[in-house]
Design an enzyme around this catalytic site. Sequence first.
Site, PDB file in Angstrom:
ATOM      1  N   TRP A  52       0.841  -1.210   0.000  1.00 62.13           N
ATOM      2  CA  TRP A  52       0.000   0.000   0.000  1.00 62.13           C
ATOM      3  C   TRP A  52       0.869   1.251   0.000  1.00 62.13           C
ATOM      4  O   TRP A  52       0.568   2.218  -0.694  1.00 62.13           O
ATOM      5  CB  TRP A  52      -0.960  -0.006   1.182  1.00 62.13           C
ATOM      6  CG  TRP A  52      -1.923  -1.153   1.149  1.00 62.13           C
ATOM      7  CD1 TRP A  52      -2.061  -2.136   2.090  1.00 62.13           C
ATOM      8  CD2 TRP A  52      -2.876  -1.463   0.120  1.00 62.13           C
ATOM      9  NE1 TRP A  52      -3.039  -3.028   1.705  1.00 62.13           N
ATOM     10  CE2 TRP A  52      -3.538  -2.641   0.512  1.00 62.13           C
ATOM     11  CE3 TRP A  52      -3.214  -0.863  -1.094  1.00 62.13           C
ATOM     12  CZ2 TRP A  52      -4.536  -3.227  -0.277  1.00 62.13           C
ATOM     13  CZ3 TRP A  52      -4.208  -1.435  -1.872  1.00 62.13           C
ATOM     14  CH2 TRP A  52      -4.855  -2.609  -1.469  1.00 62.13           C
ATOM     15  N   ASP A  76      -1.799   7.062   5.947  1.00 64.62           N
ATOM     16  CA  ASP A  76      -2.838   6.115   5.546  1.00 64.62           C
ATOM     17  C   ASP A  76      -3.093   5.241   6.771  1.00 64.62           C
ATOM     18  O   ASP A  76      -2.238   4.459   7.176  1.00 64.62           O
ATOM     19  CB  ASP A  76      -2.328   5.281   4.363  1.00 64.62           C
ATOM     20  CG  ASP A  76      -3.258   4.121   3.994  1.00 64.62           C
ATOM     21  OD1 ASP A  76      -4.304   3.947   4.658  1.00 64.62           O
ATOM     22  OD2 ASP A  76      -2.916   3.377   3.040  1.00 64.62           O
ATOM     23  N   LYS A 115     -12.017  -1.586   7.001  1.00 64.03           N
ATOM     24  CA  LYS A 115     -11.293  -2.440   7.938  1.00 64.03           C
ATOM     25  C   LYS A 115     -11.748  -2.225   9.380  1.00 64.03           C
ATOM     26  O   LYS A 115     -11.866  -3.177  10.117  1.00 64.03           O
ATOM     27  CB  LYS A 115      -9.788  -2.214   7.834  1.00 64.03           C
ATOM     28  CG  LYS A 115      -9.130  -3.020   6.705  1.00 64.03           C
ATOM     29  CD  LYS A 115      -8.866  -2.339   5.489  1.00 64.03           C
ATOM     30  CE  LYS A 115      -8.393  -3.134   4.330  1.00 64.03           C
ATOM     31  NZ  LYS A 115      -7.546  -2.328   3.466  1.00 64.03           N
TER      32      LYS A 115
HETATM   33  C1  LIG Z   1      -6.955  -1.955   2.307  1.00 63.61           C
HETATM   34  C2  LIG Z   1      -5.927  -0.903   2.328  1.00 63.61           C
HETATM   35  C3  LIG Z   1      -5.812   0.049   1.301  1.00 63.61           C
HETATM   36  C4  LIG Z   1      -6.679   0.012   0.056  1.00 63.61           C
HETATM   37  O1  LIG Z   1      -7.941   0.473   0.326  1.00 63.61           O
HETATM   38  P1  LIG Z   1      -9.032   0.621  -0.812  1.00 63.61           P
HETATM   39  O2  LIG Z   1     -10.138   1.306  -0.067  1.00 63.61           O
HETATM   40  O3  LIG Z   1      -9.376  -0.752  -1.277  1.00 63.61           O
HETATM   41  O4  LIG Z   1      -8.468   1.457  -1.895  1.00 63.61           O
HETATM   42  C5  LIG Z   1      -4.860   1.019   1.422  1.00 63.61           C
HETATM   43  N1  LIG Z   1      -4.046   1.089   2.496  1.00 63.61           N
HETATM   44  C6  LIG Z   1      -4.118   0.194   3.495  1.00 63.61           C
HETATM   45  C7  LIG Z   1      -3.208   0.300   4.653  1.00 63.61           C
HETATM   46  C8  LIG Z   1      -5.062  -0.832   3.436  1.00 63.61           C
HETATM   47  O5  LIG Z   1      -5.139  -1.722   4.434  1.00 63.61           O
END
Ligand SMILES: *Cc1c(COP(=O)(O)O)cnc(C)c1O
Length: 357
Positions: free
Chosen positions: A100, A167, A191
């Site tokens: 990511w 993020d 999540k």
């Molecule tokens: C799941 C995840 C993403 C991607 O998220 P999307 O909403 O599917 O674009 C990005 N960063 C992290 C840390 C993630 O766990």
Amino acid sequence: MKKVHNFTAGPCVLPQVAIDNAIEALKDFKGTGIPVISISHRTKEWDAVMDECRALWRELLNIPEDYEILFLGGGASMGFLYVAMNFLENKAAYLETGVWAKKALKEAKALGNAYAVASSADTVFNYIPKGYEIPTDVDYFHITTNNTIYGTEIHEDMDSPVPLIADMSSDIMSRPVDVTKYAMIYGGAQKNVGPAGVTFFIVKKDLLGKVSRYIPTMLDLRTHVDGLSMYNTPPVFPIFVMNETLKWLKGLGGVEVMYKMNKEKAEILYAEIDRNPLFKGTAAKEDRSLMNVCFVMAEGYENLQDEFFAFAKERGMTGIKGHRSVGGFRASIYNACPKESVEALVACMQEFEQLHK
Ligand SMILES: *Cc1c(COP(=O)(O)O)cnc(C)c1O
């Protein structure tokens, strides 16, 4: 319904009360006689949900007034582009802690000068790099606080000499966060705070509007600050469920209580991984994630992997397959994953040990 213990990485387990309330709202939204997915977002009933949800975010994470909270579409992956579009003028630094993080960096590279200050790619991202210095000549420093795929986590809010952007897709609301240390925190809801379809942004307002490029309307965070996340139609249903999820979280006592529960769950599972001779953890101990617990069969037991999958599945464990890029097992034990599920997985590992040691 079949009893399962859901350890999927996202979309994932949500609080039952949030799901039950969502089902009710699909029949009748707040006594309007209209399903929540059929209500206009330009109604006072919907405004009340948006207001309540923003207020819950503010209260739960203690978000100061000079930050705005946005609920947009596009996922965290679109967030990568929002970051670069809105903050990258000359140069940006990234901490490369996984797939990511790499994807976030890729978007910035497409728009300007961006690079990885440090990386743990050398050992399949099984640790968080340390000992690097955050450069002072960059527009921002970007981190991924929890690396969902590898099970590593940055456990503390770091001090940064430049605007810090994080993020927090997979550990938001899992612990208290000092929001004032960040220029922006963002992530996909799926999540820890809701279903897929809504992306949250907590952004310090006075840091916007500092880049000289033209930003397309929908990618300009100022559009959404001004429009209170309703410049266009917001993801109504995911926001509704997110609001219910946050109400549940507040009812439990907020992020402090959640953090304690998360630490307890993670300790139970890591303790078993360390004790049980059949399994071993893959992430560096000091960087172990409280959210995603990654492990493999220990040396000499590798051939038992498929058998353990089947064994665990028979006992109701679902979603414990590791990400395709790393293999092995991953148990995602987000906020809404009950302690009983963790205990059930531990019991399953112990039973399996009895069969094979
Ligand atoms: C799941 C995840 C993403 C991607 O998220 P999307 O909403 O599917 O674009 C990005 N960063 C992290 C840390 C993630 O766990």
